[in-house]
Each structure stands twice: as structure tokens, then as C-alpha cells.
Design an enzyme around this catalytic site. Structure first.
Site, PDB file in Angstrom:
ATOM      1  N   ARG A 131       0.815  -1.239   0.000  1.00  0.00           N
ATOM      2  CA  ARG A 131       0.000   0.000   0.000  1.00  0.00           C
ATOM      3  C   ARG A 131       0.840   1.277   0.000  1.00  0.00           C
ATOM      4  NH1 ARG A 131      -2.985  -3.063   3.685  1.00  0.00           N
ATOM      5  NH2 ARG A 131      -4.768  -4.016   2.661  1.00  0.00           N
ATOM      6  N   LYS A 153       2.852  11.581 -10.870  1.00  0.00           N
ATOM      7  CA  LYS A 153       1.975  10.745 -11.705  1.00  0.00           C
ATOM      8  C   LYS A 153       2.735   9.472 -12.021  1.00  0.00           C
ATOM      9  CE  LYS A 153      -1.101  13.740 -14.337  1.00  0.00           C
ATOM     10  NZ  LYS A 153      -1.418  14.218 -15.697  1.00  0.00           N
ATOM     11  N   GLU A 195       8.697  18.603 -24.635  1.00  0.00           N
ATOM     12  CA  GLU A 195       8.117  18.918 -23.319  1.00  0.00           C
ATOM     13  C   GLU A 195       8.619  20.293 -22.828  1.00  0.00           C
ATOM     14  OE1 GLU A 195       5.725  17.162 -22.158  1.00  0.00           O
ATOM     15  OE2 GLU A 195       6.035  15.008 -22.493  1.00  0.00           O
ATOM     16  N   LYS A 237       6.803  23.269 -13.700  1.00  0.00           N
ATOM     17  CA  LYS A 237       6.042  22.064 -13.354  1.00  0.00           C
ATOM     18  C   LYS A 237       5.754  22.038 -11.846  1.00  0.00           C
ATOM     19  CE  LYS A 237       4.883  17.445 -13.939  1.00  0.00           C
ATOM     20  NZ  LYS A 237       4.933  16.241 -14.707  1.00  0.00           N
ATOM     21  N   GLU A 247      -4.733  16.979 -10.356  1.00  0.00           N
ATOM     22  CA  GLU A 247      -5.275  17.341 -11.663  1.00  0.00           C
ATOM     23  C   GLU A 247      -6.790  17.523 -11.641  1.00  0.00           C
ATOM     24  OE1 GLU A 247      -3.339  15.760 -15.381  1.00  0.00           O
ATOM     25  OE2 GLU A 247      -5.378  15.132 -15.792  1.00  0.00           O
ATOM     26  N   ARG A 251      -3.744  21.654 -13.238  1.00  0.00           N
ATOM     27  CA  ARG A 251      -2.696  20.737 -13.714  1.00  0.00           C
ATOM     28  C   ARG A 251      -2.986  20.214 -15.112  1.00  0.00           C
ATOM     29  NH1 ARG A 251       0.608  15.966 -10.484  1.00  0.00           N
ATOM     30  NH2 ARG A 251       1.802  15.302 -12.304  1.00  0.00           N
ATOM     31  N   ASN A 255      -1.194  18.873 -19.935  1.00  0.00           N
ATOM     32  CA  ASN A 255      -1.547  17.884 -20.965  1.00  0.00           C
ATOM     33  C   ASN A 255      -1.607  18.501 -22.358  1.00  0.00           C
ATOM     34  OD1 ASN A 255      -1.816  15.919 -19.011  1.00  0.00           O
ATOM     35  ND2 ASN A 255      -3.955  16.437 -18.635  1.00  0.00           N
ATOM     36  N   HIS A 258      -0.897  16.594 -25.547  1.00  0.00           N
ATOM     37  CA  HIS A 258      -0.967  15.169 -25.211  1.00  0.00           C
ATOM     38  C   HIS A 258      -2.289  14.520 -25.619  1.00  0.00           C
ATOM     39  CE1 HIS A 258       2.523  16.360 -22.945  1.00  0.00           C
ATOM     40  NE2 HIS A 258       2.743  15.141 -22.501  1.00  0.00           N
ATOM     41  N   HIS A 262      -1.095  11.475 -27.261  1.00  0.00           N
ATOM     42  CA  HIS A 262      -1.328  10.131 -26.708  1.00  0.00           C
ATOM     43  C   HIS A 262      -2.080   9.269 -27.703  1.00  0.00           C
ATOM     44  CE1 HIS A 262      -0.804  11.008 -22.103  1.00  0.00           C
ATOM     45  NE2 HIS A 262       0.340  10.943 -22.759  1.00  0.00           N
ATOM     46  N   HIS A 275       7.365   9.157 -27.195  1.00  0.00           N
ATOM     47  CA  HIS A 275       6.442  10.072 -26.520  1.00  0.00           C
ATOM     48  C   HIS A 275       6.613  11.541 -26.949  1.00  0.00           C
ATOM     49  CE1 HIS A 275       3.832  11.590 -23.391  1.00  0.00           C
ATOM     50  NE2 HIS A 275       4.802  12.391 -22.981  1.00  0.00           N
TER      51      HIS A 275
HETATM   52  P1  NAD Z   1      12.251   6.154 -21.968  1.00  0.00           P
HETATM   53  O1  NAD Z   1      12.158   6.029 -20.516  1.00  0.00           O
HETATM   54  O2  NAD Z   1      11.720   5.050 -22.796  1.00  0.00           O
HETATM   55  O3  NAD Z   1      13.766   6.426 -22.361  1.00  0.00           O
HETATM   56  C1  NAD Z   1      14.098   6.593 -23.698  1.00  0.00           C
HETATM   57  C2  NAD Z   1      15.281   5.721 -24.126  1.00  0.00           C
HETATM   58  O4  NAD Z   1      16.483   6.316 -23.660  1.00  0.00           O
HETATM   59  C3  NAD Z   1      15.274   4.300 -23.581  1.00  0.00           C
HETATM   60  O5  NAD Z   1      15.746   3.437 -24.588  1.00  0.00           O
HETATM   61  C4  NAD Z   1      16.271   4.361 -22.424  1.00  0.00           C
HETATM   62  O6  NAD Z   1      16.870   3.115 -22.208  1.00  0.00           O
HETATM   63  C5  NAD Z   1      17.261   5.343 -22.959  1.00  0.00           C
HETATM   64  N1  NAD Z   1      17.996   6.111 -21.956  1.00  0.00           N
HETATM   65  C6  NAD Z   1      17.502   6.715 -20.868  1.00  0.00           C
HETATM   66  N2  NAD Z   1      18.439   7.466 -20.289  1.00  0.00           N
HETATM   67  C7  NAD Z   1      19.564   7.304 -21.009  1.00  0.00           C
HETATM   68  C8  NAD Z   1      20.871   7.853 -20.909  1.00  0.00           C
HETATM   69  N3  NAD Z   1      21.186   8.776 -20.000  1.00  0.00           N
HETATM   70  N4  NAD Z   1      21.794   7.452 -21.809  1.00  0.00           N
HETATM   71  C9  NAD Z   1      21.466   6.552 -22.791  1.00  0.00           C
HETATM   72  N5  NAD Z   1      20.237   6.038 -22.954  1.00  0.00           N
HETATM   73  C10 NAD Z   1      19.301   6.427 -22.069  1.00  0.00           C
HETATM   74  O7  NAD Z   1      11.476   7.463 -22.497  1.00  0.00           O
HETATM   75  P2  NAD Z   1      11.245   8.920 -21.916  1.00  0.00           P
HETATM   76  O8  NAD Z   1      11.067   9.781 -23.091  1.00  0.00           O
HETATM   77  O9  NAD Z   1      12.237   9.280 -20.884  1.00  0.00           O
HETATM   78  O10 NAD Z   1       9.854   8.789 -21.169  1.00  0.00           O
HETATM   79  C11 NAD Z   1       8.671   8.567 -21.852  1.00  0.00           C
HETATM   80  C12 NAD Z   1       7.652   8.041 -20.874  1.00  0.00           C
HETATM   81  O11 NAD Z   1       7.436   9.010 -19.855  1.00  0.00           O
HETATM   82  C13 NAD Z   1       6.305   7.778 -21.510  1.00  0.00           C
HETATM   83  O12 NAD Z   1       5.822   6.548 -21.068  1.00  0.00           O
HETATM   84  C14 NAD Z   1       5.438   8.901 -20.985  1.00  0.00           C
HETATM   85  O13 NAD Z   1       4.082   8.533 -20.872  1.00  0.00           O
HETATM   86  C15 NAD Z   1       6.050   9.156 -19.645  1.00  0.00           C
HETATM   87  N6  NAD Z   1       5.790  10.504 -19.111  1.00  0.00           N
HETATM   88  C16 NAD Z   1       5.280  10.575 -17.881  1.00  0.00           C
HETATM   89  C17 NAD Z   1       5.043  11.818 -17.321  1.00  0.00           C
HETATM   90  C18 NAD Z   1       4.533  11.911 -15.911  1.00  0.00           C
HETATM   91  O14 NAD Z   1       4.178  12.989 -15.486  1.00  0.00           O
HETATM   92  N7  NAD Z   1       4.564  10.841 -15.163  1.00  0.00           N
HETATM   93  C19 NAD Z   1       5.333  12.988 -18.048  1.00  0.00           C
HETATM   94  C20 NAD Z   1       5.879  12.855 -19.326  1.00  0.00           C
HETATM   95  C21 NAD Z   1       6.116  11.593 -19.850  1.00  0.00           C
HETATM   96  N1  GLY Z   2       2.876  15.302 -17.650  1.00  0.00           N
HETATM   97  C1  GLY Z   2       1.559  15.695 -17.193  1.00  0.00           C
HETATM   98  C2  GLY Z   2       1.491  15.877 -15.720  1.00  0.00           C
HETATM   99  O1  GLY Z   2       2.430  15.630 -15.015  1.00  0.00           O
HETATM  100  O2  GLY Z   2       0.476  16.272 -15.207  1.00  0.00           O
END
Ligand code: NAD
Ligand code: GLY
Length: 392
Positions: A131, A153, A195, A237, A247, A251, A255, A258, A262, A275
Site C-alpha cells: 500500500r 503521476k 516537453e 512544473k 489534476e 494541472r 496535458n 498530449h 497520446h 512520446h
Molecule cells: P524512456 O524512458 O523510454 O527512455 C528513452 C530511451 O532512452 C530508452 O531506450 C532508455 O533506455 C534510454 N535512456 C535513458 N536514459 C539514457 C541515458 N542517459 N543514456 C542513454 N540512454 C538512455 O522514455 P522517456 O522519453 O524518458 O519517457 C517517456 C515516458 O514518460 C512515456 O511513457 C510517458 O508517458 C512518460 N511521461 C510521464 C510523465 C509523468 O508525469 N509521469 C510525463 C511525461 C512523460
Molecule cells: N505530464 C503531465 C502531468 O504531469 O500532469
């Protein structure tokens, strides 16, 4: 414009103010070597689980393990396959199995070492194991350093919708080492700029103008301003999340780009667009839609399109039917009662949150295809003209 607060000579911190769930985002070149002592300041726990992926592990896992062990942690690691498909229920089960087998307790910590995929997954596992156990974000992509690691998130994807399963669970700290970006593949770097641009559009005209001036250098990794860019993005942010953690209203502006973004990710099976690339297209098209319904002048989507292109991102909608696009938009969390709640620019630095109905969106979409075939015709006539000239 206020930039991040400086601490000492090179460390910067941004506060996410959420009462008892408050935490700091700390940015420092080379910070990774001090992860152990920094987490030790947060807890007396013995057990720490690092969740990472293969690419990140290759560069950084050894160093982080060393740092944690030197700070008297019993640290173990789970190394996942890289990429969006890992944001799934089987991966969560794998993480939970590890935690249960290793007898992780309520006070044990998780560390998300990686991009947004690792961060969202780790946060979700931390939210549901016993939990809720504490976790720390150590983001290593630009997307994660400017966005996903901050705000709590967490979650995973479903075949029908992105991030459909998840929980709000704030990290205890976000530890950003911009040096890790040096090993990031160029495609991922460019995707992260989407972003960054988003923050300018939704909240800060001066930041957007600064980005307009420096985007070519940022995209080419020639800029010395990257820490400033990460800091300002985290600051925006943090401010928005502090105002509306769950949100319920404000917040939602995060998006922007997105709703369409998305949908494009889902329609591409999470494979064709990463992404940030989908968000780049989404930002341009949502600004076009905003101009179409009269919420902004045409100058706004033009400036957004121009900066997206100068970052090296695409603005082109992949060929999809309206039906499939609308259906994917319906599965997004931003849909309510058959309408989609979108974020629409009114000017650079300011957006409104408003519902959009199917008919309005369909009308804009038809226009998109008319414009596209016009462009096609213009392109074709240019080709014909060229051919004729060549024949003379
Ligand atoms: P990712 O985590 O898939 O990383 C991208 C690639 O880069 C991967 O192949 C990873 O192995 C590689 N990588 C990471 N760091 C590295 C480094 N320093 N050197 C070499 N390779 C490296 O993608 P991302 O773009 O970081 O994240 C996308 C995800 O984040 C999506 O799922 C999206 O929905 C999510 N997201 C979430 C929020 C939130 O608020 N929680 C906000 C934006 C995006
Ligand atoms: N990336 C959207 C949020 O964090 O609300």
C-alpha cells in the site's frame, strides 16, 4: 523571469510544495556519484531497490550501486528491457515479485534510475507494494528531467489507452544529474525538447521567446543553457503541481499536446512515435485546432510549428481516419461523456481548458486533409513544372 534558486556554487534546487508530501528537485552536474549520501539523508532504511533499464544500466548502474553501498544500503537492482512496452502489468508483477522475495518492507526505498518509462513504472510499483513505499526519482532522459520525474503521476499503459492504470504517488526526492544526458541518443534528446517547448506555450511567454532564440543551438547540443532550461521547466512544473496535485483543474494544462499526442502513440502501437515526438505533433495540431475554433490567431500555431520544426521534431499528422483518432482520444483520461477536455493556446504563454465535441473536431480534421491534398497538389505541380523545365 525567475530562474531556479542557486545553492552553493553549482547545485540548484526547486521545491515542490505539497504539505507533508513536499520534496526538492536537486540539479547538479555529476550528482550521480552522491546519490547514496543524498538518499541516506532521507532514511535509515537498509534495503534499496534500483529499477532501471538495460541501456541506462550499461552506463550508470555500477556507479549508483557503489554510491548506495558506500552509504550503507543493501542495494539490489532490477534491469528491465528498454522502451514503452515495459510500461505494462507483467513488468509491474516482475518488480513486485522481486520486492516480495527480497522481503522489502514499508520503509524500504525504491530508486527509479532511467527515463520516464522507468520512473512511471517504479513509482507505480512503489505506490501499490504494501500500500505504498517511498521512492526517489533519478531521471536520465530530458523528458524525465524536465517532466515525468516531478509531480507524482505514476502508472502503466493499457492496449486501449496510454497511462490508463496508475496512481498519484509523490517521490521523496528528485535527483537530476544533467551529465547523464551526454549518453542519451539524439532522437531521445530531440523528443525531450517537445516537453520543454510545452512549458513556454502553457505558462511562460519569456521562456518561449528565449527558446525561439536558442532552439537551434539546443537541438544541436551546442547550448550551455541546458541547466537553465531544465531548471526553468522543473520550476514551472513544480508550481503547477503545487497548485493542483491531483489534476482537478490547473494541472490539466500540462496535458497540452498530449490529447492528440497520446492518441497517436496508441494508434502507432507505441512503436512508430516515441512520446516526445507524438507530443510535438500534438502541440502543433492542437494549436491549429485552437485557431480553427477561434480561440487564438493563426500567428500562435505558426510560432509553435516553427519552434517545433527548429527543434528537429515533426509537425505532420500520420495518416489516420478521423474515426480511429477520435476513438483513441476517447480512451484518454481526458475524455468525459463523449467529449474531450483539451488544452488550447490562446496566446503564447497562456492556454484555456475547454471541452471539444466530436463535430467540431471532425470539421477541423476534414480541413486538415483538404490542406494536405492542396499541399500535395502544389507539390505535384512543382514536380511537374520541374520535369517540364528539365525536358526543355
Ligand atoms: P524512456 O524512458 O523510454 O527512455 C528513452 C530511451 O532512452 C530508452 O531506450 C532508455 O533506455 C534510454 N535512456 C535513458 N536514459 C539514457 C541515458 N542517459 N543514456 C542513454 N540512454 C538512455 O522514455 P522517456 O522519453 O524518458 O519517457 C517517456 C515516458 O514518460 C512515456 O511513457 C510517458 O508517458 C512518460 N511521461 C510521464 C510523465 C509523468 O508525469 N509521469 C510525463 C511525461 C512523460
Ligand atoms: N505530464 C503531465 C502531468 O504531469 O500532469
Amino acid at each position: 523571469m525567475t530562474w531556479v534558486r542557486m545553492v552553493g556554487s553549482s547545485e540548484q534546487t526547486v521545491s515542490v510544495r505539497l504539505g507533508e508530501r513536499s520534496y526538492e528537485v536537486t540539479l547538479q552536474q555529476g550528482l550521480l556519484a552522491t546519490v547514496g549520501t543524498r538518499i541516506r539523508q532521507l532514511t535509515n532504511a537498509r534495503k534499496v531497490g534500483i529499477i532501471t533499464d538495460r541501456h541506462v544500466a550499461r552506463h550508470y548502474l555500477k556507479g549508483v550501486l557503489r554510491s548506495l553501498r558506500a552509504a550503507d544500503f543493501h542495494a539490489t537492482a532490477i534491469v528491465l528491457p528498454p522502451g514503452e512496452p515495459s510500461k505494462s502489468m507483467p513488468t509491474v508483477e516482475r518488480i513486485l515479485d522481486h520486492l516480495a522475495k527480497q522481503r522489502f518492507e514499508r520503509g524500504s526505498f525504491l530508486v527509479a534510475l532511467g527515463g520516464g518509462v522507468v520512473g512511471d513504472l517504479t513509482g507505480f510499483a512503489a505506490a501499490i507494494y504494501q500500500r505504498g513505499i517511498p521512492f526517489v526519482q533519478v531521471p536520465t532522459t530530458l523528458v524525465a528531467q524536465v517532466d515525468s520525474s516531478v509531480g507524482g503521476k505514476t502508472g502503466i499503459d493499457h492496449r486501449l489507452g496510454k497511462n490508463l492504470i496508475g496512481a498519484f504517488h509523490q517521490p521523496r526526492a528528485v535527483l537530476v544529474d544533467p551529465q547523464t544526458l551526454e549518453t542519451l541518443p539524439r532522437r531521445e534528446w530531440i523528443a525531450g525538447l517537445a516537453e520543454v517547448i510545452k512549458y513556454g506555450v502553457i505558462a511562460d511567454q519569456a521562456f518561449f521567446e528565449f527558446l525561439e532564440r536558442s532552439m537551434a543551438d539546443l537541438a544541436a547540443l551546442r547550448s550551455a543553457d541546458i541547466i537553465r532550461v531544465i531548471g526553468r521547466s522543473c520550476e514551472i512544473k513544480a508550481q503547477i503541481v503545487s497548485e493542483d496535485e491531483r489534476e482537478s483543474d490547473r494541472r490539466r494544462i500540462l496535458n497540452y499536446g498530449h490529447t492528440i499526442g497520446h492518441a497517436l502513440e496508441v494508434l502507432g502501437g507505441y512503436r512508430s512515435l516515441i512520446h516526445g515526438e507524438a507530443v510535438g505533433i500534438g502541440m502543433v495540431q492542437e494549436a491549429n485546432l485552437s485557431a480553427h475554433v477561434g480561440l487564438c490567431s493563426s500567428n500562435v500555431p505558426e510560432r509553435i510549428r516553427s519552434i517545433v520544426l527548429s527543434a528537429g521534431l515533426s509537425d505532420v499528422m500520420p495518416r489516420r481516419t478521423f474515426r480511429s483518432l477520435w476513438s483513441a482520444m476517447q480512451h484518454d483520461k481526458k475524455a468525459i461523456g463523449g467529449q474531450v477536455i483539451g488544452v488550447w493556446p490562446v496566446q503564447i504563454g497562456s492556454v484555456v481548458i475547454q471541452k471539444i465535441g466530436r463535430e467540431t473536431c471532425a470539421e477541423w480534421f476534414r480541413g486538415l486533409h483538404v490542406r494536405r491534398s492542396d499541399q500535395g497538389a502544389t507539390h505535384q505541380s512543382k514536380v511537374v513544372r520541374k520535369t517540364r523545365i528539365a525536358r526543355r
